[in-house]
Scaffold this motif. Structure first.
Motif, PDB file in Angstrom:
ATOM      1  N   ASP A 168       0.978  -1.454   0.177  1.00  0.00           N
ATOM      2  CA  ASP A 168      -0.490   0.339  -0.118  1.00  0.00           C
ATOM      3  C   ASP A 168       0.498   1.128  -0.043  1.00  0.00           C
ATOM      4  N   HIS A 169       2.144   1.612   0.583  1.00  0.00           N
ATOM      5  CA  HIS A 169       2.786   2.336   1.089  1.00  0.00           C
ATOM      6  C   HIS A 169       4.090   2.392  -0.317  1.00  0.00           C
ATOM      7  N   ARG A 170       4.348   1.698  -1.187  1.00  0.00           N
ATOM      8  CA  ARG A 170       5.026   1.418  -2.621  1.00  0.00           C
ATOM      9  C   ARG A 170       6.400   1.767  -1.563  1.00  0.00           C
ATOM     10  N   LEU A 171       6.211   0.571  -0.587  1.00  0.00           N
ATOM     11  CA  LEU A 171       7.907   1.611   0.028  1.00  0.00           C
ATOM     12  C   LEU A 171       9.183   0.686  -0.268  1.00  0.00           C
ATOM     13  N   VAL A 172       8.988  -0.930  -1.192  1.00  0.00           N
ATOM     14  CA  VAL A 172       9.475  -0.988  -1.935  1.00  0.00           C
ATOM     15  C   VAL A 172      10.324   0.012  -2.989  1.00  0.00           C
ATOM     16  N   GLU A 173      10.097   0.948  -3.488  1.00  0.00           N
ATOM     17  CA  GLU A 173      10.527   1.631  -3.908  1.00  0.00           C
ATOM     18  C   GLU A 173      11.285   2.778  -3.202  1.00  0.00           C
ATOM     19  N   ARG A 174      10.761   3.131  -1.925  1.00  0.00           N
ATOM     20  CA  ARG A 174      11.477   3.940  -1.351  1.00  0.00           C
ATOM     21  C   ARG A 174      12.539   3.775  -0.793  1.00  0.00           C
ATOM     22  N   VAL A 175      12.352   3.195   0.697  1.00  0.00           N
ATOM     23  CA  VAL A 175      13.502   2.897   1.084  1.00  0.00           C
ATOM     24  C   VAL A 175      14.633   1.603   0.675  1.00  0.00           C
ATOM     25  N   HIS A 176      15.316   2.184   1.072  1.00  0.00           N
ATOM     26  CA  HIS A 176      16.769   0.352   1.012  1.00  0.00           C
ATOM     27  C   HIS A 176      16.803  -0.310   0.929  1.00  0.00           C
ATOM     28  N   ALA A 177      16.265  -0.666   2.558  1.00  0.00           N
ATOM     29  CA  ALA A 177      15.568  -2.355   2.260  1.00  0.00           C
ATOM     30  C   ALA A 177      14.625  -2.129   3.859  1.00  0.00           C
ATOM     31  N   ILE A 178      13.647  -3.298   2.648  1.00  0.00           N
ATOM     32  CA  ILE A 178      12.862  -3.899   4.253  1.00  0.00           C
ATOM     33  C   ILE A 178      13.122  -4.887   4.241  1.00  0.00           C
ATOM     34  N   LEU A 179      13.154  -5.227   5.936  1.00  0.00           N
ATOM     35  CA  LEU A 179      13.978  -6.508   7.000  1.00  0.00           C
ATOM     36  C   LEU A 179      12.370  -6.618   7.977  1.00  0.00           C
ATOM     37  N   MET A 180      12.646  -8.642   7.629  1.00  0.00           N
ATOM     38  CA  MET A 180      11.719  -9.176   7.536  1.00  0.00           C
ATOM     39  C   MET A 180      12.411  -9.925   9.320  1.00  0.00           C
ATOM     40  N   SER A 181      12.196  -9.921  10.702  1.00  0.00           N
ATOM     41  CA  SER A 181      12.144 -10.284  11.515  1.00  0.00           C
ATOM     42  C   SER A 181      12.258 -11.039  12.148  1.00  0.00           C
ATOM     43  N   PRO A 182      11.588 -12.446  12.535  1.00  0.00           N
ATOM     44  CA  PRO A 182      10.811 -13.832  13.127  1.00  0.00           C
ATOM     45  C   PRO A 182      11.479 -12.836  14.848  1.00  0.00           C
ATOM     46  N   VAL A 183      10.228 -12.378  15.898  1.00  0.00           N
ATOM     47  CA  VAL A 183      10.764 -12.527  17.223  1.00  0.00           C
ATOM     48  C   VAL A 183      11.675 -13.942  17.531  1.00  0.00           C
ATOM     49  N   ALA A 184      12.624 -13.775  17.814  1.00  0.00           N
ATOM     50  CA  ALA A 184      12.676 -14.893  18.560  1.00  0.00           C
ATOM     51  C   ALA A 184      12.784 -15.024  20.318  1.00  0.00           C
ATOM     52  N   ALA A 185      11.519 -15.505  20.217  1.00  0.00           N
ATOM     53  CA  ALA A 185      11.055 -15.441  22.172  1.00  0.00           C
ATOM     54  C   ALA A 185      12.623 -16.210  22.394  1.00  0.00           C
ATOM     55  N   MET A 186      13.997 -15.219  23.011  1.00  0.00           N
ATOM     56  CA  MET A 186      14.387 -15.936  23.462  1.00  0.00           C
ATOM     57  C   MET A 186      14.667 -15.258  24.948  1.00  0.00           C
ATOM     58  N   LYS A 187      13.314 -14.895  25.309  1.00  0.00           N
ATOM     59  CA  LYS A 187      13.021 -15.614  27.022  1.00  0.00           C
ATOM     60  C   LYS A 187      12.284 -16.405  27.464  1.00  0.00           C
ATOM     61  N   PRO A 188      12.683 -17.595  27.952  1.00  0.00           N
ATOM     62  CA  PRO A 188      11.864 -19.116  28.286  1.00  0.00           C
ATOM     63  C   PRO A 188      10.414 -18.843  28.487  1.00  0.00           C
ATOM     64  N   GLY A 189       9.339 -18.847  27.572  1.00  0.00           N
ATOM     65  CA  GLY A 189       8.302 -19.157  28.517  1.00  0.00           C
ATOM     66  C   GLY A 189       7.389 -17.808  28.167  1.00  0.00           C
ATOM     67  N   LEU A 190       8.038 -16.706  26.964  1.00  0.00           N
ATOM     68  CA  LEU A 190       7.830 -15.296  26.649  1.00  0.00           C
ATOM     69  C   LEU A 190       6.372 -15.570  26.138  1.00  0.00           C
ATOM     70  N   GLU A 191       5.191 -15.039  27.113  1.00  0.00           N
ATOM     71  CA  GLU A 191       4.741 -15.748  25.608  1.00  0.00           C
ATOM     72  C   GLU A 191       4.274 -14.018  24.838  1.00  0.00           C
ATOM     73  N   ILE A 192       4.108 -14.400  23.931  1.00  0.00           N
ATOM     74  CA  ILE A 192       4.466 -13.576  22.518  1.00  0.00           C
ATOM     75  C   ILE A 192       2.783 -12.602  21.925  1.00  0.00           C
ATOM     76  N   ALA A 193       2.786 -11.621  22.547  1.00  0.00           N
ATOM     77  CA  ALA A 193       1.225 -11.506  21.916  1.00  0.00           C
ATOM     78  C   ALA A 193       0.691 -12.704  21.654  1.00  0.00           C
ATOM     79  N   GLY A 194       0.209 -13.522  23.207  1.00  0.00           N
ATOM     80  CA  GLY A 194      -0.911 -14.610  22.728  1.00  0.00           C
ATOM     81  C   GLY A 194      -0.385 -15.704  21.191  1.00  0.00           C
ATOM     82  N   THR A 195       1.042 -15.626  20.819  1.00  0.00           N
ATOM     83  CA  THR A 195       1.718 -16.642  20.014  1.00  0.00           C
ATOM     84  C   THR A 195       2.870 -17.169  20.271  1.00  0.00           C
ATOM     85  N   PRO A 196       3.726 -18.504  20.199  1.00  0.00           N
ATOM     86  CA  PRO A 196       4.033 -18.764  20.352  1.00  0.00           C
ATOM     87  C   PRO A 196       5.887 -18.655  19.207  1.00  0.00           C
TER      88      PRO A 196
END
Ligand SMILES: C[S@@+](CC[C@H](N)C(=O)[O-])C[C@H]1O[C@@H](n2cnc3c(N)ncnc32)[C@H](O)[C@@H]1O
Ligand SMILES: Nc1nc2[nH]cc(C(=O)O)c2c(=O)[nH]1
Ligand code: SF4
Ligand SMILES: [Mg+2]
Length: 232
Positions: A168-196
């Motif tokens: 929607d915001h045509r980000l590929v044309e605007r910024v150098h890089a779009i980075l996608m990173s999964p939340v690393a549930a680094m804290k054992p048992g961290l409940e991440i917004a209701g998802t594992p």
């Protein structure tokens, strides 16, 4: 005589850049104290309140000491670095010293008044962060081709939200890089917004399926050192 400007600093450390297109490079980090958001997955809660005041000259002196040798790349992070008025003053001083200056920001603070030499790595908060409504979308108009946008994803719903934002915001044309990173549930048992949390292999499959022109990444420093360690 007016007092010299200061910043509340949590830690200054010399490490391997774990995120952004510069992941893998030696980097000096200046982590500032304080944040006005409380992302569900935040791995740096210790920076919400811990830290002491330092003059800008003292910060640069500390940076030289911890690097212990020549350094170029430096990243201001936090907490939310842009909450402190003199963060930009420090970044200008670093740029004047010829450093390559990155700022890691949540996108919930205006980025349009920063020294133009600063490279902004803006983290658009996903619904799973619980802070999605804090995104200042006007910031998207101030990003340039050297800047980077990051989406830290907790779920498939976050991925679909990010995909819509990118299109929607045509980000590929605007910024150098779009980075996608999964939340690393680094804290054992961290409940991440209701998802594992989100398996990086799932995210990779979705990106390939959709032919999304983004850069998949994780947090390299958490693979090198204890994921809960400070100062790395
Ligand atoms: C600690 S924040 C500090 C800078 C700024 N407040 C921000 O949110 O970008 C630095 C980066 O770490 C990311 N991060 C925090 N917790 C994470 C986690 N559990 N997994 C992956 N990335 C995380 C954030 O999205 C952010 O881009
Ligand atoms: N090694 C390392 N790389 C990083 N890149 C962004 C970081 C952050 O906390 O903003 C970070 C961090 O905390 N450590
Ligand atoms: S904005 Fe950054 S420092 Fe603040 S809670 Fe979110 S991830 Fe943590
Ligand atoms: Mg970090």
């Amino acid at each position: 005589m007016s007092k010299p400007p200061t910043l509340r600093v949590n830690e200054v450390f010399w490490s391997i850049q774990g995120e952004s297109t510069r992941a893998g490079l030696p980097c000096l980090f200046i982590r500032l104290t304080g944040c006005h958001l409380r992302c569900s997955y935040c791995d740096t809660e210790y920076a919400f309140h811990e830290g002491g005041r330092m003059s800008l000259d003292a910060i640069i002196e500390r940076a030289n000491a911890v690097a212990g040798g020549p350094w170029d790349l430096v990243e201001l992070t936090g907490g939310e670095p842009l909450l402190q008025p003199h963060a930009n003053t420090l970044m200008t001083m670093l740029a004047d010293l010829g450093k390559t200056v990155l700022v890691e920001t949540s996108g919930a603070s205006p980025i349009d008044k920063l020294d133009p030499r600063i490279i902004r790595i803006m983290d658009l908060k996903t619904p799973g962060s619980g802070e999605c409504d804090r995104n200042l979308l006007a910031n998207l108009d101030h990003l340039n081709e050297r800047d980077e946008i990051k989406f830290v994803l907790t779920s498939r719903a976050d991925y679909e939200w990010a995909r819509t934002m990118i299109r929607d915001h045509r980000l590929v044309e605007r910024v150098h890089a779009i980075l996608m990173s999964p939340v690393a549930a680094m804290k054992p048992g961290l409940e991440i917004a209701g998802t594992p949390g989100l398996a990086i292999a799932d995210l990779a499959a979705w990106i390939l399926e959709d032919h999304l022109p983004v850069r998949l990444q994780s947090q390299l420093h958490k693979l090198i050192w204890d994921p809960n360690a400070r100062g790395v």
